[in-house]
Design a protein around this motif. Structure first.
Motif, PDB file in Angstrom:
ATOM      1  N   ARG A 182      47.936  12.554  10.591  1.00 47.50           N
ATOM      2  CA  ARG A 182      49.169  12.890   9.881  1.00 47.50           C
ATOM      3  C   ARG A 182      49.843  11.598   9.438  1.00 47.50           C
ATOM      4  O   ARG A 182      49.524  10.514   9.905  1.00 47.50           O
ATOM      5  N   ASP A 183      50.824  11.714   8.561  1.00 42.33           N
ATOM      6  CA  ASP A 183      51.391  10.510   7.958  1.00 42.33           C
ATOM      7  C   ASP A 183      51.919   9.514   8.979  1.00 42.33           C
ATOM      8  O   ASP A 183      51.662   8.304   8.873  1.00 42.33           O
ATOM      9  N   HIS A 184      52.635   9.986  10.014  1.00 41.08           N
ATOM     10  CA  HIS A 184      53.196   9.046  10.983  1.00 41.08           C
ATOM     11  C   HIS A 184      52.109   8.421  11.858  1.00 41.08           C
ATOM     12  O   HIS A 184      52.243   7.286  12.305  1.00 41.08           O
ATOM     13  N   ARG A 185      51.025   9.141  12.058  1.00 39.07           N
ATOM     14  CA  ARG A 185      49.910   8.589  12.832  1.00 39.07           C
ATOM     15  C   ARG A 185      49.170   7.524  12.028  1.00 39.07           C
ATOM     16  O   ARG A 185      48.781   6.477  12.563  1.00 39.07           O
ATOM     17  N   LEU A 186      48.964   7.795  10.765  1.00 34.21           N
ATOM     18  CA  LEU A 186      48.326   6.807   9.896  1.00 34.21           C
ATOM     19  C   LEU A 186      49.177   5.544   9.833  1.00 34.21           C
ATOM     20  O   LEU A 186      48.654   4.425   9.903  1.00 34.21           O
ATOM     21  N   GLU A 187      50.490   5.722   9.712  1.00 32.49           N
ATOM     22  CA  GLU A 187      51.386   4.564   9.698  1.00 32.49           C
ATOM     23  C   GLU A 187      51.243   3.746  10.979  1.00 32.49           C
ATOM     24  O   GLU A 187      51.186   2.520  10.943  1.00 32.49           O
ATOM     25  N   TRP A 188      51.185   4.453  12.127  1.00 31.15           N
ATOM     26  CA  TRP A 188      51.053   3.736  13.396  1.00 31.15           C
ATOM     27  C   TRP A 188      49.761   2.924  13.426  1.00 31.15           C
ATOM     28  O   TRP A 188      49.762   1.760  13.832  1.00 31.15           O
ATOM     29  N   MET A 189      48.663   3.522  13.016  1.00 30.10           N
ATOM     30  CA  MET A 189      47.388   2.819  13.010  1.00 30.10           C
ATOM     31  C   MET A 189      47.447   1.565  12.148  1.00 30.10           C
ATOM     32  O   MET A 189      46.981   0.486  12.544  1.00 30.10           O
ATOM     33  N   MET A 190      48.038   1.696  10.975  1.00 31.34           N
ATOM     34  CA  MET A 190      48.068   0.571  10.043  1.00 31.34           C
ATOM     35  C   MET A 190      48.956  -0.563  10.553  1.00 31.34           C
ATOM     36  O   MET A 190      48.629  -1.733  10.407  1.00 31.34           O
ATOM     37  N   LYS A 191      50.083  -0.239  11.152  1.00 28.58           N
ATOM     38  CA  LYS A 191      51.010  -1.284  11.589  1.00 28.58           C
ATOM     39  C   LYS A 191      50.659  -1.856  12.961  1.00 28.58           C
ATOM     40  O   LYS A 191      51.209  -2.885  13.357  1.00 28.58           O
ATOM     41  N   THR A 192      49.750  -1.186  13.682  1.00 29.92           N
ATOM     42  CA  THR A 192      49.421  -1.627  15.038  1.00 29.92           C
ATOM     43  C   THR A 192      48.057  -2.301  15.101  1.00 29.92           C
ATOM     44  O   THR A 192      47.545  -2.590  16.177  1.00 29.92           O
ATOM     45  N   GLY A 193      47.465  -2.553  13.954  1.00 26.53           N
ATOM     46  CA  GLY A 193      46.203  -3.291  13.923  1.00 26.53           C
ATOM     47  C   GLY A 193      44.978  -2.430  13.785  1.00 26.53           C
ATOM     48  O   GLY A 193      43.856  -2.906  14.022  1.00 26.53           O
ATOM     49  N   GLY A 194      45.153  -1.159  13.400  1.00 22.37           N
ATOM     50  CA  GLY A 194      44.010  -0.255  13.335  1.00 22.37           C
ATOM     51  C   GLY A 194      43.473   0.011  11.946  1.00 22.37           C
ATOM     52  O   GLY A 194      42.816   1.035  11.737  1.00 22.37           O
ATOM     53  N   THR A 195      43.716  -0.897  11.002  1.00 18.99           N
ATOM     54  CA  THR A 195      43.236  -0.685   9.630  1.00 18.99           C
ATOM     55  C   THR A 195      41.729  -0.460   9.594  1.00 18.99           C
ATOM     56  O   THR A 195      41.232   0.448   8.912  1.00 18.99           O
ATOM     57  N   GLU A 196      40.996  -1.255  10.342  1.00 16.84           N
ATOM     58  CA  GLU A 196      39.539  -1.124  10.367  1.00 16.84           C
ATOM     59  C   GLU A 196      39.115   0.223  10.954  1.00 16.84           C
ATOM     60  O   GLU A 196      38.124   0.819  10.508  1.00 16.84           O
ATOM     61  N   ILE A 197      39.888   0.718  11.939  1.00 16.16           N
ATOM     62  CA  ILE A 197      39.596   2.015  12.533  1.00 16.16           C
ATOM     63  C   ILE A 197      39.695   3.112  11.475  1.00 16.16           C
ATOM     64  O   ILE A 197      38.832   3.988  11.382  1.00 16.16           O
ATOM     65  N   VAL A 198      40.742   3.037  10.670  1.00 14.71           N
ATOM     66  CA  VAL A 198      40.943   4.035   9.622  1.00 14.71           C
ATOM     67  C   VAL A 198      39.808   3.976   8.597  1.00 14.71           C
ATOM     68  O   VAL A 198      39.241   5.010   8.221  1.00 14.71           O
ATOM     69  N   LEU A 199      39.459   2.776   8.156  1.00 18.97           N
ATOM     70  CA  LEU A 199      38.406   2.629   7.147  1.00 18.97           C
ATOM     71  C   LEU A 199      37.056   3.112   7.674  1.00 18.97           C
ATOM     72  O   LEU A 199      36.305   3.788   6.962  1.00 18.97           O
ATOM     73  N   LYS A 200      36.759   2.793   8.929  1.00 15.53           N
ATOM     74  CA  LYS A 200      35.510   3.251   9.530  1.00 15.53           C
ATOM     75  C   LYS A 200      35.507   4.772   9.676  1.00 15.53           C
ATOM     76  O   LYS A 200      34.476   5.425   9.470  1.00 15.53           O
ATOM     77  N   GLY A 201      36.653   5.334  10.053  1.00 13.06           N
ATOM     78  CA  GLY A 201      36.741   6.783  10.203  1.00 13.06           C
ATOM     79  C   GLY A 201      36.554   7.507   8.885  1.00 13.06           C
ATOM     80  O   GLY A 201      35.908   8.559   8.826  1.00 13.06           O
ATOM     81  N   LEU A 202      37.109   6.934   7.817  1.00 18.45           N
ATOM     82  CA  LEU A 202      36.921   7.523   6.490  1.00 18.45           C
ATOM     83  C   LEU A 202      35.460   7.452   6.072  1.00 18.45           C
ATOM     84  O   LEU A 202      34.903   8.413   5.520  1.00 18.45           O
ATOM     85  N   GLU A 203      34.840   6.320   6.342  1.00 18.33           N
ATOM     86  CA  GLU A 203      33.431   6.147   5.977  1.00 18.33           C
ATOM     87  C   GLU A 203      32.540   7.100   6.757  1.00 18.33           C
ATOM     88  O   GLU A 203      31.590   7.679   6.205  1.00 18.33           O
ATOM     89  N   ALA A 204      32.864   7.271   8.051  1.00 15.33           N
ATOM     90  CA  ALA A 204      32.045   8.142   8.900  1.00 15.33           C
ATOM     91  C   ALA A 204      32.390   9.615   8.717  1.00 15.33           C
ATOM     92  O   ALA A 204      31.644  10.497   9.167  1.00 15.33           O
ATOM     93  N   GLY A 205      33.527   9.887   8.089  1.00 15.65           N
ATOM     94  CA  GLY A 205      33.931  11.277   7.888  1.00 15.65           C
ATOM     95  C   GLY A 205      34.433  11.960   9.139  1.00 15.65           C
ATOM     96  O   GLY A 205      34.365  13.184   9.249  1.00 15.65           O
ATOM     97  N   ASN A 206      34.963  11.174  10.104  1.00 17.57           N
ATOM     98  CA  ASN A 206      35.449  11.803  11.326  1.00 17.57           C
ATOM     99  C   ASN A 206      36.963  11.702  11.489  1.00 17.57           C
ATOM    100  O   ASN A 206      37.485  11.845  12.585  1.00 17.57           O
ATOM    101  N   ILE A 207      37.675  11.431  10.394  1.00 18.30           N
ATOM    102  CA  ILE A 207      39.107  11.618  10.372  1.00 18.30           C
ATOM    103  C   ILE A 207      39.438  12.503   9.161  1.00 18.30           C
ATOM    104  O   ILE A 207      38.666  12.584   8.198  1.00 18.30           O
ATOM    105  N   ARG A 208      40.551  13.194   9.243  1.00 16.89           N
ATOM    106  CA  ARG A 208      40.950  14.087   8.164  1.00 16.89           C
ATOM    107  C   ARG A 208      42.454  13.993   7.969  1.00 16.89           C
ATOM    108  O   ARG A 208      43.180  13.482   8.823  1.00 16.89           O
ATOM    109  N   PHE A 209      42.904  14.505   6.855  1.00 20.39           N
ATOM    110  CA  PHE A 209      44.323  14.550   6.556  1.00 20.39           C
ATOM    111  C   PHE A 209      44.745  16.008   6.357  1.00 20.39           C
ATOM    112  O   PHE A 209      43.923  16.881   6.141  1.00 20.39           O
ATOM    113  N   THR A 210      46.046  16.249   6.440  1.00 23.48           N
ATOM    114  CA  THR A 210      46.563  17.615   6.366  1.00 23.48           C
ATOM    115  C   THR A 210      46.426  18.184   4.956  1.00 23.48           C
ATOM    116  O   THR A 210      46.615  17.480   3.975  1.00 23.48           O
ATOM    117  N   GLY A 211      46.112  19.475   4.899  1.00 24.63           N
ATOM    118  CA  GLY A 211      46.149  20.169   3.621  1.00 24.63           C
ATOM    119  C   GLY A 211      44.807  20.745   3.221  1.00 24.63           C
ATOM    120  O   GLY A 211      43.765  20.310   3.717  1.00 24.63           O
TER     121      GLY A 211
END
Length: 261
Positions: free
Chosen positions: A231-260
């Motif tokens: 969700r938006d606040h979780r994505l914000e937390w990841m980005m500001k807490t050093g998890g940018t690479e986690i998000v990019l890897k999750g998108l590439e692997a297809g194991n994260i999703r967004f609402t809607g």
């Protein structure tokens, strides 16, 4: 047989809020784990009640409601006694603001710690770095909460209510990662009082009992069986807490999703 059904996962603080409110009011209900929870492809009554695929969802006869805040408002309207909201408009606004802070900003911290520890999104130095930042963030919010509490016995005022049930699931979640307010602090004393209530203690026990089922969830994520919702606040937390690479890897692997849809 009850005609109130709560679709939930015991670890969800959003679901815990709803269960605590119902139990404080003495409303019997049945809990169900949504079919396909965590996969991003839920089905059945839960999917019909909540197209966002998020817990909780409440079914009351032919009424279907999603979003924990809207559910709490419905519960208050249908079962007004004992009241969970304070009487004055100003105090009602105050506890609703507390709920919003916890549901968005604080929830992101405990959720992020779950990503690190249950779903093993990072290891080694990166994990330690992000956990240290999470602790600093949580402790900053403890000071904010002390300000909201002030000299009151409860966040609601003279009695336990909406403000309290909106805080305690999140503080208990943080405590599961050994992050808690000092026992000698006003917030620490409040947490002890809140956890002594049976409605809170039962939600906490249910949450703790469910942790055993989280042992292999990181493998399910790696296998693509789980798609974690950012969700938006979780994505914000990841980005500001050093998890940018986690998000990019999750998108590439297809194991994260967004609402809607």
């Amino acid at each position: 047989m009850t005609n109130v059904i709560v679709y939930e996962h015991p670890l969800s603080p959003y679901a815990q809020k709803v269960k605590i409110s119902l139990r404080e009011k003495g409303v019997p209900f049945e809990t169900r784990l949504p079919e396909g929870i965590g996969t991003g492809a839920t089905a059945g009554g839960f999917a019909k009640a909540n197209p966002r695929g998020e817990v909780p969802a409440l079914i009351h006869g032919d009424v279907e409601i999603f979003d924990s805040t809207i559910i709490l408002e419905y519960i208050e309207d249908v079962w007004p006694d004992p009241a969970m909201l304070p009487k004055s408009p100003a105090d009602r606004a105050r506890v609703r603001m507390i709920e919003d802070v916890m549901d968005t900003q604080f929830e992101a911290i405990t959720w992020g710690l779950g990503e690190l520890n249950f779903f093993r999104r990072a290891e080694g130095a990166k994990k330690e770095e992000m956990e240290a930042k999470a602790r600093t963030q949580a402790e900053a919010f403890f000071k904010v909460l002390e300000g909201y509490l002030g000299d009151r016995e409860w966040f609601n005022g003279a009695s336990f209510g909406w403000g309290d049930l909106s805080v305690v699931p999140y503080l208990n979640g943080a405590a599961g990662f050994d992050i808690r307010p000092a026992e000698s602090s006003r917030l620490g004393a409040w947490a002890k009082r809140a956890n002594a209530r049976e409605s809170v203690a039962l939600a906490r026990r249910e949450s703790e009992a469910s942790i055993g089922g989280m042992n292999q969830v990181d493998q399910a994520v790696k296998a693509g069986l789980f798609k974690r919702q950012y969700r938006d606040h979780r994505l914000e937390w990841m980005m500001k807490t050093g998890g940018t690479e986690i998000v990019l890897k999750g998108l590439e692997a297809g194991n994260i999703r967004f609402t809607g849809p």
